[in-house]
Design a protein around this motif. Structure first.
Motif, PDB file in Angstrom:
ATOM      1  N   VAL A  18       0.835  -1.201   0.000  1.00  0.00           N
ATOM      2  CA  VAL A  18       0.000   0.000   0.000  1.00  0.00           C
ATOM      3  C   VAL A  18       0.872   1.253   0.000  1.00  0.00           C
ATOM      4  N   ALA A  19       1.922   1.263   0.822  1.00  0.00           N
ATOM      5  CA  ALA A  19       2.815   2.421   0.856  1.00  0.00           C
ATOM      6  C   ALA A  19       3.470   2.647  -0.505  1.00  0.00           C
ATOM      7  N   SER A  20       3.895   1.566  -1.126  1.00  0.00           N
ATOM      8  CA  SER A  20       4.520   1.688  -2.445  1.00  0.00           C
ATOM      9  C   SER A  20       3.495   2.083  -3.505  1.00  0.00           C
ATOM     10  N   LEU A  21       2.271   1.606  -3.351  1.00  0.00           N
ATOM     11  CA  LEU A  21       1.198   2.000  -4.266  1.00  0.00           C
ATOM     12  C   LEU A  21       0.931   3.497  -4.199  1.00  0.00           C
ATOM     13  N   ARG A  22       0.930   4.045  -3.004  1.00  0.00           N
ATOM     14  CA  ARG A  22       0.704   5.486  -2.857  1.00  0.00           C
ATOM     15  C   ARG A  22       1.763   6.267  -3.637  1.00  0.00           C
ATOM     16  N   ARG A  23       3.001   5.825  -3.552  1.00  0.00           N
ATOM     17  CA  ARG A  23       4.091   6.515  -4.254  1.00  0.00           C
ATOM     18  C   ARG A  23       3.957   6.357  -5.758  1.00  0.00           C
ATOM     19  N   LEU A  24       3.578   5.166  -6.218  1.00  0.00           N
ATOM     20  CA  LEU A  24       3.355   4.989  -7.651  1.00  0.00           C
ATOM     21  C   LEU A  24       2.198   5.865  -8.123  1.00  0.00           C
ATOM     22  N   GLY A  25       1.155   5.966  -7.312  1.00  0.00           N
ATOM     23  CA  GLY A  25       0.037   6.835  -7.670  1.00  0.00           C
ATOM     24  C   GLY A  25       0.478   8.276  -7.855  1.00  0.00           C
ATOM     25  N   ASP A  26       1.369   8.757  -6.984  1.00  0.00           N
ATOM     26  CA  ASP A  26       1.888  10.125  -7.130  1.00  0.00           C
ATOM     27  C   ASP A  26       2.665  10.271  -8.437  1.00  0.00           C
ATOM     28  N   SER A  27       3.445   9.256  -8.773  1.00  0.00           N
ATOM     29  CA  SER A  27       4.231   9.311 -10.004  1.00  0.00           C
ATOM     30  C   SER A  27       3.334   9.277 -11.236  1.00  0.00           C
ATOM     31  N   LEU A  28       2.280   8.472 -11.176  1.00  0.00           N
ATOM     32  CA  LEU A  28       1.337   8.430 -12.295  1.00  0.00           C
ATOM     33  C   LEU A  28       0.625   9.767 -12.458  1.00  0.00           C
ATOM     34  N   ARG A  29       0.268  10.395 -11.346  1.00  0.00           N
ATOM     35  CA  ARG A  29      -0.386  11.700 -11.440  1.00  0.00           C
ATOM     36  C   ARG A  29       0.549  12.724 -12.081  1.00  0.00           C
ATOM     37  N   ALA A  30       1.814  12.697 -11.699  1.00  0.00           N
ATOM     38  CA  ALA A  30       2.773  13.642 -12.288  1.00  0.00           C
ATOM     39  C   ALA A  30       2.952  13.378 -13.783  1.00  0.00           C
ATOM     40  N   LEU A  31       2.963  12.109 -14.173  1.00  0.00           N
ATOM     41  CA  LEU A  31       3.105  11.779 -15.593  1.00  0.00           C
ATOM     42  C   LEU A  31       1.863  12.207 -16.370  1.00  0.00           C
ATOM     43  N   ALA A  32       0.687  11.965 -15.809  1.00  0.00           N
ATOM     44  CA  ALA A  32      -0.549  12.399 -16.468  1.00  0.00           C
ATOM     45  C   ALA A  32      -0.559  13.912 -16.638  1.00  0.00           C
ATOM     46  N   THR A  33      -0.089  14.631 -15.629  1.00  0.00           N
ATOM     47  CA  THR A  33      -0.027  16.093 -15.711  1.00  0.00           C
ATOM     48  C   THR A  33       0.931  16.535 -16.813  1.00  0.00           C
ATOM     49  N   ALA A  34       2.054  15.839 -16.946  1.00  0.00           N
ATOM     50  CA  ALA A  34       3.019  16.179 -17.993  1.00  0.00           C
ATOM     51  C   ALA A  34       2.396  16.005 -19.374  1.00  0.00           C
ATOM     52  N   PHE A  35       1.656  14.915 -19.570  1.00  0.00           N
ATOM     53  CA  PHE A  35       0.996  14.705 -20.860  1.00  0.00           C
ATOM     54  C   PHE A  35      -0.119  15.733 -21.075  1.00  0.00           C
ATOM     55  N   ALA A  36      -0.871  16.063 -20.025  1.00  0.00           N
ATOM     56  CA  ALA A  36      -1.949  17.039 -20.155  1.00  0.00           C
ATOM     57  C   ALA A  36      -1.395  18.418 -20.516  1.00  0.00           C
ATOM     58  N   THR A  37      -0.254  18.767 -19.938  1.00  0.00           N
ATOM     59  CA  THR A  37       0.382  20.049 -20.268  1.00  0.00           C
ATOM     60  C   THR A  37       0.775  20.088 -21.741  1.00  0.00           C
ATOM     61  N   LYS A  38       1.336  19.000 -22.238  1.00  0.00           N
ATOM     62  CA  LYS A  38       1.682  18.919 -23.660  1.00  0.00           C
ATOM     63  C   LYS A  38       0.433  18.960 -24.528  1.00  0.00           C
ATOM     64  N   ALA A  39      -0.639  18.338 -24.064  1.00  0.00           N
ATOM     65  CA  ALA A  39      -1.884  18.342 -24.831  1.00  0.00           C
ATOM     66  C   ALA A  39      -2.384  19.767 -25.050  1.00  0.00           C
ATOM     67  N   THR A  40      -2.284  20.581 -24.010  1.00  0.00           N
ATOM     68  CA  THR A  40      -2.677  21.985 -24.153  1.00  0.00           C
ATOM     69  C   THR A  40      -1.780  22.698 -25.156  1.00  0.00           C
ATOM     70  N   GLU A  41      -0.489  22.463 -25.071  1.00  0.00           N
ATOM     71  CA  GLU A  41       0.464  23.090 -25.993  1.00  0.00           C
ATOM     72  C   GLU A  41       0.199  22.693 -27.438  1.00  0.00           C
ATOM     73  N   PHE A  42      -0.229  21.444 -27.640  1.00  0.00           N
ATOM     74  CA  PHE A  42      -0.434  20.925 -28.996  1.00  0.00           C
ATOM     75  C   PHE A  42      -1.901  20.979 -29.424  1.00  0.00           C
ATOM     76  N   GLY A  43      -2.703  21.757 -28.729  1.00  0.00           N
ATOM     77  CA  GLY A  43      -4.140  21.768 -28.998  1.00  0.00           C
ATOM     78  C   GLY A  43      -4.517  22.232 -30.388  1.00  0.00           C
ATOM     79  N   ASP A  44      -3.680  23.042 -31.031  1.00  0.00           N
ATOM     80  CA  ASP A  44      -4.002  23.573 -32.363  1.00  0.00           C
ATOM     81  C   ASP A  44      -3.210  22.892 -33.480  1.00  0.00           C
ATOM     82  N   VAL A  45      -2.519  21.809 -33.151  1.00  0.00           N
ATOM     83  CA  VAL A  45      -1.674  21.139 -34.149  1.00  0.00           C
ATOM     84  C   VAL A  45      -2.479  20.032 -34.830  1.00  0.00           C
ATOM     85  N   LEU A  46      -2.867  20.259 -36.084  1.00  0.00           N
ATOM     86  CA  LEU A  46      -3.637  19.287 -36.828  1.00  0.00           C
ATOM     87  C   LEU A  46      -2.728  18.188 -37.360  1.00  0.00           C
ATOM     88  N   LYS A  47      -3.204  16.957 -37.309  1.00  0.00           N
ATOM     89  CA  LYS A  47      -2.435  15.825 -37.820  1.00  0.00           C
ATOM     90  C   LYS A  47      -3.414  14.740 -38.290  1.00  0.00           C
TER      91      LYS A  47
END
Length: 474
Positions: A156-185
């Motif tokens: 459980v303790a290790s799961l909590r830490r992995l959850g924090d890391s997953l949240r940070a990774l999701a935030t990193a992708f979401a930030t890029k998504a905003t940056e690339f919001g107008d890029v058509l492909k």
């Protein structure tokens, strides 16, 4: 007796133990018997902290029940608090993969805590008449309830830490998504041109997938917080006080900060590894989706000339010892490899859980080892991807724009207005001539320039804005 050693005794006989060691004879024999992984349980500090918490909760419960003398209880509790705070972890020296269903791990903890408690009371290490590893530290317990409870808390303790890391990774992708919001492909299905989308939509998908997995981890953690502590050997509670289980569980919840609860049926809980299998499956799910995401990043960044070349990954190191200037997608590659390992660990957990017999699963050590490694490596992989790769990704905007307008995938947007047959003919002509869909549709008189401009607006192509209700076609 060799200089610098003390002699301890167990059912096998006498054994020399290093004089300055906090562990004792049982631990020494386990070190000799199980040289398997080349590491020790100290590699997983969450497990040592959890063991200390279990032993402390047991001591507090036994103190309340009048089963431990107050001074002995105080010394044991203080020793547990020190271990829980990170002290003496180097004394936890048994291999994590061991026979005996975790007995060696439990004995290592009993001996370290007993000898530190002896020191606190002013006795030399090994003076077990005053505080005994089994009679006092392990009072009212069995490996079969201590070890799985500690493993669950560690997970459980290790799961909590992995959850924090997953949240940070999701935030990193979401930030890029905003940056690339107008890029058509061009979106792709089966590696073939499909229909347009934005790069922002693509990166949003990764953020959403990762966040979904984080929620599944939270659900898996809840299943691990059921404890069989107090069930002793097989769940019947033999040698335990009738009130011990409830007291110990209550104290353990307070020490760990987790809502630990007694199992509904201790006999079932002692033999059942279902929660471990469930967690392993969730970790495999995380690994599979992370690996798929990294496959996409490698594919989109392939080239830079002879591949898709849609995005650029940040160059973090030289890519070749023979090809000057080559840069490889090393961060996604290492995440892929962690995913492969986690998927393999899931099979190990599955087989070990299935191999349990009757009232106990003897293979929980390899289950714990596999799960703790998967959690640690997934956490490191997520952190690496979130810090060393995703923030530095850039888009090749002009190239992406050109591929959209040269792709026959655009014809899909025209099909509702000119029909499937006319769209198919248009697509074939585009492939044969290499000309763009928009030019060919105008030339054929299928749609006016104004109509095409409306239909082919980026927001209309990507579903980010509604199309007008009626488009008049010619």
């Amino acid at each position: 007796m060799a200089q610098g050693t003390r002699v301890e005794h167990d059912l096998v006989g006498d054994k020399e133990v290093p004089a300055d060691a906090y562990y004792g004879v049982h631990t020494v024999r386990a070190v000799e018997n199980f040289a398997i992984t080349g590491s020790t349980i100290a590699r997983f500090p969450e497990l040592i902290t959890a063991l200390a918490a279990v032993k402390q909760a047991a001591a507090q419960a036994n103190r309340d029940l009048g089963l431990l003398p107050p001074d002995v209880a105080r010394a044991i509790i203080r020793a547990c608090e020190e271990v829980g705070a990170g002290q003496l972890h180097d004394q936890f020296v048994v291999d994590p993969v061991q026979g005996g269903a975790g007995t060696s791990t439990n004995m290592n903890a009993n001996e370290v805590i007993a000898n530190r408690a002896l020191e606190i009371l002013g006795h030399p290490r090994g003076c077990y008449d005053a505080i005994h590893p089994l009679d006092h530290v392990n009072l009212g317990q069995s490996t079969n309830d201590v070890y799985p409870t500690a493993v669950r808390l560690a997970l459980v303790a290790s799961l909590r830490r992995l959850g924090d890391s997953l949240r940070a990774l999701a935030t990193a992708f979401a930030t890029k998504a905003t940056e690339f919001g107008d890029v058509l492909k061009m979106g792709r299905t089966q590696l073939q041109d499909a229909v347009p989308m934005t790069l922002g939509q693509e990166f949003t998908t990764y953020a959403v997938m990762i966040e979904e997995d984080r929620q599944r981890l939270t659900e898996a953690a809840a299943l691990l917080l059921e404890s069989n502590l107090g069930g002793t050997a097989i769940g019947t509670g033999i040698n335990g006080h009738p009130r011990y289980a409830g007291l110990a569980c209550s104290y353990l919840a307070g020490i760990s900060g987790e809502p630990v609860r007694p199992a509904g049926d201790f006999i079932e809980a002692t033999q059942d590894c279902g929660a471990f299998v469930q967690l392993s499956g969730v970790l495999k799910r995380v690994a599979v989706k992370l690996s798929k995401t990294c496959n996409d990043l490698r594919l989109m960044s392939s080239g830079p000339i002879a591949g898709l070349g849609e995005i650029n990954l940040p160059p973090v190191q030289a890519g070749s010892s023979i090809m000057p200037g080559k840069v490889n997608p090393v961060i996604p590659e290492v995440v892929n490899q962690v995913a492969f390992e986690v998927i393999g660990n899931d099979l190990t957990v599955t087989m070990a859980a299935e191999a349990g017999q009757l009232q106990l699963n003897a293979f929980e050590p390899v289950i714990a080892y596999s799960l703790l490694r998967s959690l640690a490596h997934l956490r490191a992989a997520c952190d690496t991807l979130a810090t060393r790769c995703v923030p530095g990704i850039t888009a090749n905007r002009e190239h992406l724009h050109d591929t959209v307008h040269r792709s026959i995938g655009l014809v899909t947007a025209l099909a509702p207005h000119i029909g499937y047959a006319a769209s198919t003919a248009l697509a074939r002509r585009a492939l044969a001539t290499g000309r763009g869909i928009k030019d060919l549709a105008t030339e054929a008189g299928l749609l006016t320039t104004e109509q095409l401009d409306t239909i082919l607006r980026p927001e209309n192509l990507t579903g980010q804005a509604p199309l007008p209700t009626v488009l008049t076609t010619t």
